[in-house]
Design an enzyme around this catalytic site. Structure first.
Site, PDB file in Angstrom:
ATOM      1  N   ASP A   1      45.611   5.606  20.931  1.00  0.00           N
ATOM      2  CA  ASP A   1      44.814   4.499  21.448  1.00  0.00           C
ATOM      3  C   ASP A   1      45.469   3.159  21.120  1.00  0.00           C
TER       4      ASP A   1
ATOM      5  N   CYS B   1      31.912  23.231  31.240  1.00  0.00           N
ATOM      6  CA  CYS B   1      30.596  22.572  31.211  1.00  0.00           C
ATOM      7  C   CYS B   1      29.558  23.436  31.917  1.00  0.00           C
TER       8      CYS B   1
ATOM      9  N   CYS C   1      25.476  22.842  32.695  1.00  0.00           N
ATOM     10  CA  CYS C   1      24.888  21.933  31.694  1.00  0.00           C
ATOM     11  C   CYS C   1      24.976  20.468  32.164  1.00  0.00           C
TER      12      CYS C   1
ATOM     13  N   CYS D   1      24.439  15.787  28.538  1.00  0.00           N
ATOM     14  CA  CYS D   1      24.928  14.436  28.214  1.00  0.00           C
ATOM     15  C   CYS D   1      24.404  13.414  29.218  1.00  0.00           C
TER      16      CYS D   1
ATOM     17  N   CYS E   1      21.915  10.259  27.953  1.00  0.00           N
ATOM     18  CA  CYS E   1      22.437   8.887  27.885  1.00  0.00           C
ATOM     19  C   CYS E   1      21.291   7.901  28.141  1.00  0.00           C
TER      20      CYS E   1
ATOM     21  N   CYS F   1      27.535   1.208  29.073  1.00  0.00           N
ATOM     22  CA  CYS F   1      27.717   2.110  27.920  1.00  0.00           C
ATOM     23  C   CYS F   1      27.549   1.336  26.604  1.00  0.00           C
TER      24      CYS F   1
ATOM     25  N   CYS G   1      28.573   4.684  20.017  1.00  0.00           N
ATOM     26  CA  CYS G   1      27.432   5.539  20.373  1.00  0.00           C
ATOM     27  C   CYS G   1      27.928   6.990  20.458  1.00  0.00           C
TER      28      CYS G   1
ATOM     29  N   CYS H   1      25.941  17.665  23.116  1.00  0.00           N
ATOM     30  CA  CYS H   1      26.828  18.624  23.788  1.00  0.00           C
ATOM     31  C   CYS H   1      26.832  19.966  23.051  1.00  0.00           C
TER      32      CYS H   1
HETATM   33  C1  B12 Z   1      38.624   2.381  27.702  1.00  0.00           C
HETATM   34  C2  B12 Z   1      38.129   3.396  26.690  1.00  0.00           C
HETATM   35  C3  B12 Z   1      36.756   3.427  26.437  1.00  0.00           C
HETATM   36  C4  B12 Z   1      35.743   2.639  27.283  1.00  0.00           C
HETATM   37  C5  B12 Z   1      35.559   3.359  28.642  1.00  0.00           C
HETATM   38  C6  B12 Z   1      35.304   4.859  28.508  1.00  0.00           C
HETATM   39  C7  B12 Z   1      35.702   5.679  29.717  1.00  0.00           C
HETATM   40  N1  B12 Z   1      34.954   6.743  29.957  1.00  0.00           N
HETATM   41  O1  B12 Z   1      36.648   5.380  30.407  1.00  0.00           O
HETATM   42  C8  B12 Z   1      34.501   2.630  26.346  1.00  0.00           C
HETATM   43  C9  B12 Z   1      34.519   1.375  25.499  1.00  0.00           C
HETATM   44  C10 B12 Z   1      33.154   2.732  27.040  1.00  0.00           C
HETATM   45  C11 B12 Z   1      34.812   3.836  25.455  1.00  0.00           C
HETATM   46  C12 B12 Z   1      33.840   4.521  24.750  1.00  0.00           C
HETATM   47  C13 B12 Z   1      34.083   5.628  23.951  1.00  0.00           C
HETATM   48  N2  B12 Z   1      35.300   6.090  23.579  1.00  0.00           N
HETATM   49 CO1  B12 Z   1      36.976   5.435  24.318  1.00  0.00          CO
HETATM   50  N3  B12 Z   1      38.656   5.035  25.049  1.00  0.00           N
HETATM   51  C14 B12 Z   1      39.024   4.255  26.014  1.00  0.00           C
HETATM   52  C15 B12 Z   1      40.543   4.367  26.243  1.00  0.00           C
HETATM   53  C16 B12 Z   1      41.217   3.148  25.606  1.00  0.00           C
HETATM   54  C17 B12 Z   1      40.961   4.504  27.717  1.00  0.00           C
HETATM   55  C18 B12 Z   1      40.113   5.516  28.515  1.00  0.00           C
HETATM   56  C19 B12 Z   1      40.436   5.425  29.976  1.00  0.00           C
HETATM   57  O2  B12 Z   1      41.581   5.564  30.359  1.00  0.00           O
HETATM   58  N4  B12 Z   1      39.444   5.109  30.802  1.00  0.00           N
HETATM   59  C20 B12 Z   1      39.648   4.967  32.215  1.00  0.00           C
HETATM   60  C21 B12 Z   1      38.826   5.983  32.972  1.00  0.00           C
HETATM   61  C22 B12 Z   1      39.275   6.036  34.426  1.00  0.00           C
HETATM   62  O3  B12 Z   1      39.099   7.223  32.380  1.00  0.00           O
HETATM   63  P1  B12 Z   1      38.069   8.438  32.394  1.00  0.00           P
HETATM   64  O4  B12 Z   1      36.812   8.076  33.071  1.00  0.00           O
HETATM   65  O5  B12 Z   1      37.974   9.025  31.041  1.00  0.00           O
HETATM   66  O6  B12 Z   1      38.861   9.426  33.345  1.00  0.00           O
HETATM   67  C23 B12 Z   1      40.009  10.103  32.922  1.00  0.00           C
HETATM   68  C24 B12 Z   1      39.772  11.579  32.856  1.00  0.00           C
HETATM   69  O7  B12 Z   1      38.400  11.852  32.663  1.00  0.00           O
HETATM   70  C25 B12 Z   1      40.305  12.125  34.135  1.00  0.00           C
HETATM   71  N5  B12 Z   1      39.362  12.277  35.255  1.00  0.00           N
HETATM   72  C26 B12 Z   1      38.035  12.090  35.271  1.00  0.00           C
HETATM   73  N6  B12 Z   1      37.561  12.323  36.450  1.00  0.00           N
HETATM   74  C27 B12 Z   1      38.564  12.668  37.246  1.00  0.00           C
HETATM   75  C28 B12 Z   1      38.571  13.027  38.564  1.00  0.00           C
HETATM   76  C29 B12 Z   1      39.798  13.302  39.121  1.00  0.00           C
HETATM   77  C30 B12 Z   1      39.809  13.649  40.568  1.00  0.00           C
HETATM   78  C31 B12 Z   1      40.980  13.275  38.355  1.00  0.00           C
HETATM   79  C32 B12 Z   1      42.266  13.631  38.954  1.00  0.00           C
HETATM   80  C33 B12 Z   1      40.926  12.943  37.008  1.00  0.00           C
HETATM   81  C34 B12 Z   1      39.712  12.638  36.473  1.00  0.00           C
HETATM   82  O8  B12 Z   1      41.308  11.205  34.517  1.00  0.00           O
HETATM   83  C35 B12 Z   1      41.036   9.944  33.994  1.00  0.00           C
HETATM   84  C36 B12 Z   1      42.308   9.374  33.455  1.00  0.00           C
HETATM   85  O9  B12 Z   1      42.703  10.072  32.287  1.00  0.00           O
HETATM   86  C37 B12 Z   1      40.872   5.717  25.478  1.00  0.00           C
HETATM   87  C38 B12 Z   1      42.231   5.747  24.780  1.00  0.00           C
HETATM   88  C39 B12 Z   1      43.357   5.967  25.758  1.00  0.00           C
HETATM   89  N7  B12 Z   1      44.378   5.153  25.663  1.00  0.00           N
HETATM   90  O10 B12 Z   1      43.265   6.872  26.570  1.00  0.00           O
HETATM   91  C40 B12 Z   1      39.703   5.822  24.457  1.00  0.00           C
HETATM   92  C41 B12 Z   1      39.140   7.222  24.204  1.00  0.00           C
HETATM   93  C42 B12 Z   1      38.872   7.856  25.543  1.00  0.00           C
HETATM   94  N8  B12 Z   1      37.846   6.929  23.583  1.00  0.00           N
HETATM   95  C43 B12 Z   1      37.487   7.766  22.679  1.00  0.00           C
HETATM   96  C44 B12 Z   1      36.226   7.756  22.025  1.00  0.00           C
HETATM   97  C45 B12 Z   1      36.090   8.583  20.762  1.00  0.00           C
HETATM   98  C46 B12 Z   1      35.164   7.015  22.564  1.00  0.00           C
HETATM   99  C47 B12 Z   1      33.683   7.074  22.123  1.00  0.00           C
HETATM  100  C48 B12 Z   1      33.181   8.460  21.815  1.00  0.00           C
HETATM  101  C49 B12 Z   1      33.506   6.142  20.894  1.00  0.00           C
HETATM  102  C50 B12 Z   1      32.073   6.000  20.387  1.00  0.00           C
HETATM  103  N9  B12 Z   1      31.585   6.943  19.611  1.00  0.00           N
HETATM  104  O11 B12 Z   1      31.423   5.026  20.681  1.00  0.00           O
HETATM  105  C51 B12 Z   1      32.964   6.453  23.372  1.00  0.00           C
HETATM  106  C52 B12 Z   1      32.533   7.522  24.400  1.00  0.00           C
HETATM  107  C53 B12 Z   1      31.947   6.964  25.659  1.00  0.00           C
HETATM  108  C54 B12 Z   1      32.158   7.884  26.850  1.00  0.00           C
HETATM  109  N10 B12 Z   1      31.198   8.747  27.150  1.00  0.00           N
HETATM  110  O12 B12 Z   1      33.218   7.833  27.495  1.00  0.00           O
HETATM  111  C55 B12 Z   1      38.541   8.839  22.463  1.00  0.00           C
HETATM  112  C56 B12 Z   1      38.045  10.125  23.122  1.00  0.00           C
HETATM  113  C57 B12 Z   1      38.463  11.412  22.453  1.00  0.00           C
HETATM  114  C58 B12 Z   1      37.996  12.574  23.295  1.00  0.00           C
HETATM  115  N11 B12 Z   1      37.591  13.649  22.655  1.00  0.00           N
HETATM  116  O13 B12 Z   1      37.989  12.527  24.501  1.00  0.00           O
HETATM  117  C59 B12 Z   1      39.820   8.183  23.156  1.00  0.00           C
HETATM  118  C60 B12 Z   1      40.761   9.156  23.847  1.00  0.00           C
HETATM  119  C61 B12 Z   1      40.577   7.437  22.035  1.00  0.00           C
HETATM  120  C62 B12 Z   1      41.403   8.381  21.138  1.00  0.00           C
HETATM  121  N12 B12 Z   1      42.714   8.189  21.075  1.00  0.00           N
HETATM  122  O14 B12 Z   1      40.909   9.274  20.510  1.00  0.00           O
HETATM  123  N13 B12 Z   1      36.139   4.150  25.468  1.00  0.00           N
HETATM  124  S1  SF4 Z   2      26.798  18.062  27.269  1.00  0.00           S
HETATM  125 FE1  SF4 Z   2      28.888  18.838  26.989  1.00  0.00          FE
HETATM  126  S2  SF4 Z   2      28.920  20.833  28.066  1.00  0.00           S
HETATM  127 FE2  SF4 Z   2      27.098  19.720  28.745  1.00  0.00          FE
HETATM  128  S3  SF4 Z   2      27.790  18.687  30.612  1.00  0.00           S
HETATM  129 FE3  SF4 Z   2      28.019  17.235  28.937  1.00  0.00          FE
HETATM  130  S4  SF4 Z   2      30.132  17.481  28.270  1.00  0.00           S
HETATM  131 FE4  SF4 Z   2      29.643  19.291  29.522  1.00  0.00          FE
HETATM  132  S1  SF4 Z   3      28.407   6.688  24.542  1.00  0.00           S
HETATM  133 FE1  SF4 Z   3      27.905   5.580  26.447  1.00  0.00          FE
HETATM  134  S2  SF4 Z   3      27.834   7.207  27.952  1.00  0.00           S
HETATM  135 FE2  SF4 Z   3      27.611   8.211  25.967  1.00  0.00          FE
HETATM  136  S3  SF4 Z   3      25.392   8.311  25.592  1.00  0.00           S
HETATM  137 FE3  SF4 Z   3      26.147   6.451  24.631  1.00  0.00          FE
HETATM  138  S4  SF4 Z   3      25.755   4.917  26.205  1.00  0.00           S
HETATM  139 FE4  SF4 Z   3      25.729   6.861  27.246  1.00  0.00          FE
END
Ligand code: B12
Ligand code: SF4
Ligand code: SF4
Length: 314
Positions: free
Chosen positions: A130, A184, A187, A190, A194, A210, A235, A242
């Site tokens: 990250d 998943c 289910c 999540c 939320c 979020c 959060c 999950c």
């Molecule tokens: C920006 C960011 C956030 C933002 C936006 C979150 C988000 N969902 O994008 C905010 C501030 C909200 C956030 C919150 C959290 N984050 Co954060 N965050 C990041 C960061 C810096 C980038 C994520 C990103 O690229 N987002 C952009 C969107 C487009 O990505 P995405 O929705 O996840 O989609 C990706 C995949 O899901 C997939 N995908 C999804 N749908 C689809 C559909 C298709 C067709 C395809 C091809 C792909 C695809 O491709 C996308 C690109 O990888 C990463 C670190 C990193 N450099 O990767 C950490 C990271 C994702 N975060 C992390 C964590 C721990 C959290 C929190 C749990 C922290 C907390 N307890 O508060 C929360 C969880 C919230 C949630 N439910 O997502 C961890 C997750 C670890 C894991 N097990 O996944 C990461 C990886 C950091 C790390 N190095 O550990 N985060």
């Molecule tokens: S709670 Fe966990 S297993 Fe259920 S839909 Fe969400 S990510 Fe998938």
């Molecule tokens: S981390 Fe964000 S997406 Fe997950 S329950 Fe909390 S508010 Fe909702």
């Protein structure tokens, strides 16, 4: 040594260094994921996180981060805490209880690079967690370490309380393949749990809604009263519910053990925290990111939404 033998040795060393899961992928462009990221940005779901708009090419092509990059070693580290905090009404998310993961994870990846140079072959590389524009979850999926859950997090068969880190290197290795299945199933726990409906559809989070974004990334005052549901930093709700986290086992990483002062922090003490106390308790933890001002803003925001007893998790 064959490529397979090299990769096996690296994975063995990953485990020695404290990583729970490790996979290796070629350093290739993430074409499909790039399209998804571009769409996500075009919807404005990243809110004020302008850094998500920058370096799109690097973010979707990790090979641009290291000269002659060939392979990416992805390591997952469990941070699920062994203890509980005394806080009742206010919640600090679990990932922030111990030392800042950026350093904890990267330190181990640099040690892995040293190991490769001493035991396998000369290699140049860079370690990230990250800390650079990298689509870390996408890499972990490609490495077969898990799947993207409906909460948009990487879920493994050991749950989702894992940090992701990666070492990009200029040597060729044997590669892993992604999971074919998304476990998943039907289910939707999540999405239902939320409290702000930030998961607008499976795998898509609107960061602006979020609580994690609002409490950590959002700068300045809130434009209008916002219900943070007791959360003052991050959060965990969509992870706590999950089913894959029901059997989460406590972390073995000593740096993730919370400081005694944090463990003993009460709601009353948190409300009256001084800047000095903030520094003592949260120094070198992820909470430093929001700063004293940010944390106090998050606590004050709760006054519009009185908390009645125990919150949703633990
Ligand atoms: C920006 C960011 C956030 C933002 C936006 C979150 C988000 N969902 O994008 C905010 C501030 C909200 C956030 C919150 C959290 N984050 Co954060 N965050 C990041 C960061 C810096 C980038 C994520 C990103 O690229 N987002 C952009 C969107 C487009 O990505 P995405 O929705 O996840 O989609 C990706 C995949 O899901 C997939 N995908 C999804 N749908 C689809 C559909 C298709 C067709 C395809 C091809 C792909 C695809 O491709 C996308 C690109 O990888 C990463 C670190 C990193 N450099 O990767 C950490 C990271 C994702 N975060 C992390 C964590 C721990 C959290 C929190 C749990 C922290 C907390 N307890 O508060 C929360 C969880 C919230 C949630 N439910 O997502 C961890 C997750 C670890 C894991 N097990 O996944 C990461 C990886 C950091 C790390 N190095 O550990 N985060
Ligand atoms: S709670 Fe966990 S297993 Fe259920 S839909 Fe969400 S990510 Fe998938
Ligand atoms: S981390 Fe964000 S997406 Fe997950 S329950 Fe909390 S508010 Fe909702």
């Amino acid at each position: 040594m064959t490529l397979k033998e090299k990769s096996d040795l690296i994975k063995q060393q990953c485990h020695q260094l404290g990583f729970d899961l490790c996979g290796i992928v070629p350093a290739e462009e993430l074409r499909e994921e790039k399209k998804f990221l571009q769409w996500w940005l075009s919807q404005g779901y990243h809110g004020e996180m302008k850094y998500m708009e920058r370096n799109l090419d690097k973010r979707t092509n990790p090979a641009l981060l290291v000269p002659n990059a060939r392979s990416i070693i992805i390591g997952l580290i469990n941070y699920f805490p062994a203890t509980k905090l005394k806080l009742k009404h206010y919640k600090i998310s679990k990932y922030a209880w111990g030392q800042d993961y950026h350093f904890v994870v990267k330190k181990r990846l640099w040690a892995l690079l040293k190991f490769i140079n001493e035991n396998i072959q000369t290699a140049n590389g860079r370690a990230f967690s990250d800390s650079a524009p990298v689509l870390e979850q996408a890499l972990a999926v490609r490495a077969g370490l898990g799947w993207i859950g409906k909460n948009s997090l990487l879920i493994t068969k050991k749950g989702s309380y894992f940090f992701i880190g990666e070492l990009i290197v200029d040597i060729e290795l044997a590669y892993d393949t992604p999971f074919i299945k998304n476990f998943c199933g039907s289910c939707t726990a999540c999405i239902q749990a939320c409290p702000t409906q930030a998961i607008i559809k499976p795998k898509v989070v609107d960061a602006r809604k979020c609580i994690s974004y609002l409490t950590i990334e959002k700068r300045g005052d809130f434009d209008q009263p916002v219900n943070l549901h007791g959360r003052v930093f991050g959060c965990d709700i969509c992870q706590d519910v999950c089913p894959w986290n029901k059997k989460a086992i406590p972390t073995k990483i000593p740096e993730f053990t919370p400081k005694k002062q944090l463990e003993d922090l009460t709601d009353e003490k948190l409300e009256k925290l001084t800047k000095q106390e903030f520094k003592q308790i949260f120094k070198k933890t992820p909470v430093e990111r929001t700063g004293y001002k940010g944390l106090m803003r998050n606590i004050k925001a709760q006054q519009f939404y009185p908390l009645n007893g125990q919150q949703q998790d633990d």
